[in-house]
Design an enzyme around this catalytic site. Structure first.
Site, mmCIF file in Angstrom:
data_model
loop_
_atom_site.group_PDB
_atom_site.id
_atom_site.type_symbol
_atom_site.label_atom_id
_atom_site.label_comp_id
_atom_site.label_asym_id
_atom_site.label_seq_id
_atom_site.Cartn_x
_atom_site.Cartn_y
_atom_site.Cartn_z
ATOM 1 N N CYS A 186 5.862 6.554 -2.739
ATOM 2 C CA CYS A 186 4.553 6.041 -2.312
ATOM 3 C C CYS A 186 3.650 7.092 -1.668
ATOM 4 C CB CYS A 186 4.741 4.877 -1.351
ATOM 5 S SG CYS A 186 5.859 3.612 -1.981
ATOM 6 N N HIS A 243 -0.287 2.859 6.337
ATOM 7 C CA HIS A 243 0.522 2.657 5.125
ATOM 8 C C HIS A 243 0.742 1.152 4.938
ATOM 9 C CE1 HIS A 243 3.028 3.773 1.829
ATOM 10 N NE2 HIS A 243 4.120 3.247 2.352
ATOM 11 N N HIS A 285 -0.007 -2.723 -3.234
ATOM 12 C CA HIS A 285 0.609 -1.409 -3.043
ATOM 13 C C HIS A 285 0.596 -0.697 -4.388
ATOM 14 C CE1 HIS A 285 2.896 1.883 -1.843
ATOM 15 N NE2 HIS A 285 3.857 1.302 -1.145
#
Length: 402
Positions: free
Chosen positions: A158, A286, A321
């Site tokens: 990520c 995040h 995401h």
């Protein structure tokens, strides 16, 4: 301190929250979650909430292997094509490089190819392993613009998009390149959905970051790219001021509960930018909505901003995401936060959409809500974006006005 100034062009972007920077900014400051919907289904017969791009994605004019992932990249790149052309005109194709972050490497193409292999005992005639290689995305960009500089791929989960931006800056600082196309892309493929579901990390509803009721992520897709350069290519004059990286090496998927690695990456970014925590006008979290990540991140943010409650939000509650694209998409949010709030007394910021149920075990952060989206008497000259990935791959970026 950064030895050379690194300028960022206006980003090209496409994700569930918008197919242009202006549309993206409007949706993330209004808290629009309309793009998060239940997926029709997958190989297992289950359904998931996902944030998928709904606009048509034309096939690139020249592409060796067509896929949804490549079409997303091409859509975003077309928005920054004038800046790429300007960079090539200024520096030459040999001095212009490519750095791309991604996680899903052609599963859309490889699945069909392997299905044919297992049912008919041979691959399709046009199948090539390069279709599912990590580097094909960067090769495609290099070929699209006829570039001759280095073309690199980054797959640090990520934080891939942030790793690409950081390496692009390093190539310029080292004198290898004068400009670099840098960013990230990813698709919400069935392979990725099932993989995260096997880890029990996918939320049963729309993601709910930092809530006591959070139960996982909502996957999304998208692409975002910038042109990094040693000279300004447009009037915005936005700088990549600093960056920091760290590696927990704590667990294959779980972050270090202490948040030490996340804290180190953010602290290094501040140090490289020559800034203090109080200089940051907005922090893009995040904020995945998983129990462990949100807990770790809240502890790290609280520690770094101990005497200053920085306005912050996780835009994943609207974009989903986007994995390898996440850091680049969220850097685009920070870019627009600086540009749109320049010289203004009241700052409009991206909001966080959640149920408002505080987890009393977490330090309480200063979330931007729909009600407080406009922060009175708040200057935004510098923004920070953090990405904390599987394997403890932590990265943090800071941008600001010159």
């Amino acid at each position: 301190m950064l030895m050379k100034k690194i300028y960022l062009s206006k980003p090209g972007i496409i994700c569930a929250s918008g197919s242009s920077l202006s549309e993206f900014w409007k949706n993330i400051t209004e808290g629009n979650q309309a793009s998060i919907k239940k997926a029709d289904g997958d190989f297992s017969g289950r359904t998931f909430y996902t944030a998928q791009v709904s606009v048509p994605l034309p096939k690139p004019v020249s592409v060796r292997y067509d896929s949804r992932a490549i079409r997303l990249i091409d859509f975003a790149l077309n928005q920054i094509a004038p800046d790429v052309e300007k960079a090539v005109s200024l520096y030459g194709a040999e001095r212009t490089g490519v750095c791309v972050g991604t996680c899903d490497n052609g599963s859309e193409l490889s699945y069909e190819a392997h299905k044919k292999f297992f049912t008919e005992n041979h691959f399709p005639e046009n199948y090539n392993m390069e279709m599912q290689s990590a580097h094909y995305n960067s090769s495609f960009i290099k070929e699209k613009f006829s570039l001759k500089g280095p073309a690199l791929a980054f797959t640090t989960a990520c934080s891939s998009g942030a790793a690409a931006v950081i390496q692009g800056a390093r190539l310029i600082k080292a004198g290898v390149c004068d400009a670099v196309i840098a960013g990230g892309s990813d698709v919400a493929s069935d392979t990725v959905l099932l993989g995260f579901d096997s880890l029990e990390a996918v939320s049963s509803s729309k993601t709910n970051p930092f809530s006591k009721n959070r139960d996982g992520i909502t996957l999304g897709e998208g692409a975002a790219f910038f042109v990094l350069s040693k000279d300004p290519l447009d009037e915005s004059r936005i700088l990549l001021e600093g960056y920091g990286e760290s590696s927990d090496a704590y667990h294959m998927t779980s972050p270090d509960p202490s948040g030490d690695g996340a804290y180190d990456a953010m602290k290094k970014a501040l140090e490289s930018a020559g800034l203090s925590a109080e200089d940051i006008g907005y922090l893009n979290l995040h904020g995945t909505g998983t129990h462990l990540n949100d807990s770790m991140e809240a502890a790290a943010v609280d520690r770094l901003f101990a005497s200053y409650k920085v306005p912050c939000s996780s835009t994943k509650c609207m974009t989903g995401h986007t994995l390898g694209a996440a850091a680049a998409v969220e850097l685009a949010a920070c870019y627009e936060a600086v540009v749109m709030n320049r010289s203004k007394e009241d700052a409009l910021l991206p909001v966080q959409i959640w149920d408002g149920e505080k987890d009393e075990e977490l330090p309480q952060l200063n979330f931007v809500s729909r009600e407080s989206a406009v922060f009175k008497k708040h200057k935004v000259r510098h923004c920070m974006s953090s990405s904390f990935a599987f394997g403890g791959n932590n990265a943090c970026l800071i941008i600001g006005e010159e």
